[in-house]
Design an enzyme around this catalytic site. Structure first.
Site, PDB file in Angstrom:
ATOM      1  N   SER A  88       0.788  -1.236   0.000  1.00  0.00           N
ATOM      2  CA  SER A  88       0.000   0.000   0.000  1.00  0.00           C
ATOM      3  C   SER A  88       0.820   1.287   0.000  1.00  0.00           C
ATOM      4  O   SER A  88       0.244   2.376  -0.114  1.00  0.00           O
ATOM      5  CB  SER A  88      -0.950   0.001   1.196  1.00  0.00           C
ATOM      6  N   TYR A 127     -10.679   2.183   5.608  1.00  0.00           N
ATOM      7  CA  TYR A 127      -9.630   1.946   4.618  1.00  0.00           C
ATOM      8  C   TYR A 127     -10.162   1.037   3.512  1.00  0.00           C
ATOM      9  O   TYR A 127     -10.722  -0.024   3.780  1.00  0.00           O
ATOM     10  CB  TYR A 127      -8.430   1.299   5.297  1.00  0.00           C
TER      11      TYR A 127
END
Length: 387
Positions: free
Chosen positions: A97, A199
């Site tokens: 990420s 998220y």
């Protein structure tokens, strides 16, 4: 040991490996240097903690720390289980990420060029692609306040990637962004956009498509043109559908239970299109430190856009979230900025002080029963201890 069930998440990790050296010294001189540096963290304590990570929670680990002009690098463990080959401090790794910081930087550059506005609804650029797109802005996507479901957490995606056996069976499959978005087709937002935080990797799949719509180029082309080439990040790439890691690198593993014990299965080769713009990055510790130093000191963004990027949402977790940028306050009292990431067999994080003078980047190949994040927190405390 349990198998990791999530393909991508923002790891809270950050760590440091160390052999004493300087930015201008030769490797041989660095190896001979035994005197403790006059400033910066204790290299002996950092190396000891790094060895602890390799002994209990990782097959291998590498890292780089920078304190102003001083640079220390190091590693511990093995580059490949079953061998004595050491982990290269200049090795490349999957960064998961952390990709999001690069995508966000390009989006904010386009905002600074007035080619788009962060308040634009996603419907303007990608009509009909997501439910409720007329209420979800680019800002919501960047900060994970869109409420859009994370495609990697859907039941359909978990059927493919929710077990080690499933991961191995699909490791070479190629996915397009629209195929990934199909996992959430027709799913309404989890909450009203801008009212909460969740998220979601889907947000950055969408943002990459916005970049393509605005510029006419694939998002990876824009990252290369705007970030990698100007900063000279030769060890960094967005590999697309290519499953192999070129150059020096350590191997990543997943645990498979056989005869009552967990055995490692090599997952180094993996088609990262399953992650795409939410987590496909290949990079090195030196490159990530250079990237975040340039980002935080204003080389990549105009002041207004950098200020927007650093304006964070309180997540209730270890790190708060800006626009593709995490921030956390360490036990030492130091506030750091950066991002963490995970993808099968790899975990990485890069943290910098706001002025970019103190940095660390770590890459780990998780393996073992130890508490990896607790060990990394110990390293953070040493690395950012006030001199």
């Amino acid at each position: 040991m349990t198998a990791r069930r999530t393909i991508l998440r923002a790891g809270a990790a950050g760590a440091l490996a160390l052999t004493v050296g300087t930015a201008t010294g030769t490797p041989a001189a660095a190896a001979r240097r035994t005197a403790r540096p006059r400033t910066g963290p204790d290299p002996v304590a950092l190396q000891t903690a790094l060895d602890g990570i390799a002994a209990g929670a990782a097959s291998g680990v590498l890292a780089e720390v920078r304190h102003s002009a001083r640079v220390w690098r190091g590693s511990s463990g093995a580059a490949e289980l079953g061998t004595t080959r050491p982990v290269r401090v200049d090795g490349r790794f999957r960064a998961g990420s952390i990709t999001k910081s690069f995508v966000a930087t390009v989006l904010l550059q386009l905002a600074g060029e007035r080619r788009l506005a962060l308040g634009d609804p996603i419907e303007r650029w990608l009509p009909g692609v997501v439910s409720g797109g007329d209420r979800i802005t680019l800002h919501h996507l960047l900060q994970h306040t869109s409420g859009i479901v994370d495609y990697t957490r859907t039941a359909q995606f978990r059927q493919l990637y929710g077990t080690v056996e499933g991961i191995l069976a699909t490791r070479y499959r190629t996915w397009t962004p629209h195929e990934l978005l199909a996992f959430i087709t027709g799913t309404p937002p989890l909450f009203e956009p801008g009212t909460s935080y969740r998220y979601s990797n889907t947000n950055y799949i969408l943002l990459a498509l916005v970049i393509e719509r605005v510029t006419g180029n694939h998002y990876a082309t824009e990252v290369q043109r705007r970030i990698l080439r100007p900063l000279g990040l030769a060890g960094t790439e967005l590999p697309g559908i290519h499953p192999y890691i070129a150059g020096p690198h350590s191997h990543g593993y997943l645990p498979v239970q056989r005869d009552g014990t967990y055995q490692p299965v090599d997952i180094t080769a993996f088609n990262p299109s399953a992650a795409g713009a939410s987590g496909e990055l290949l990079t090195s510790a030196a490159d990530l430190n250079r990237f975040y130093r340039a980002l935080l000191t204003g080389r990549l963004l105009r002041p207004a856009q950098l200020a927007q990027m650093k304006t964070s949402w309180s997540t209730g977790a270890r790190a708060d979230y800006g626009l593709g940028l995490q921030t956390r306050r360490l036990a030492t009292g130091t506030t750091v900025w950066g991002h963490g990431g995970e993808i099968f067999g790899y975990e990485a994080a890069s943290w910098s002080t706001e002025d970019g003078t103190r940095q660390l980047t770590v890459a780990v190949n998780p393996w073992g029963e130890g508490d990896l994040h607790a060990l990394i927190d110990d390293l953070l405390a040493v690395a950012f201890r006030q001199p």
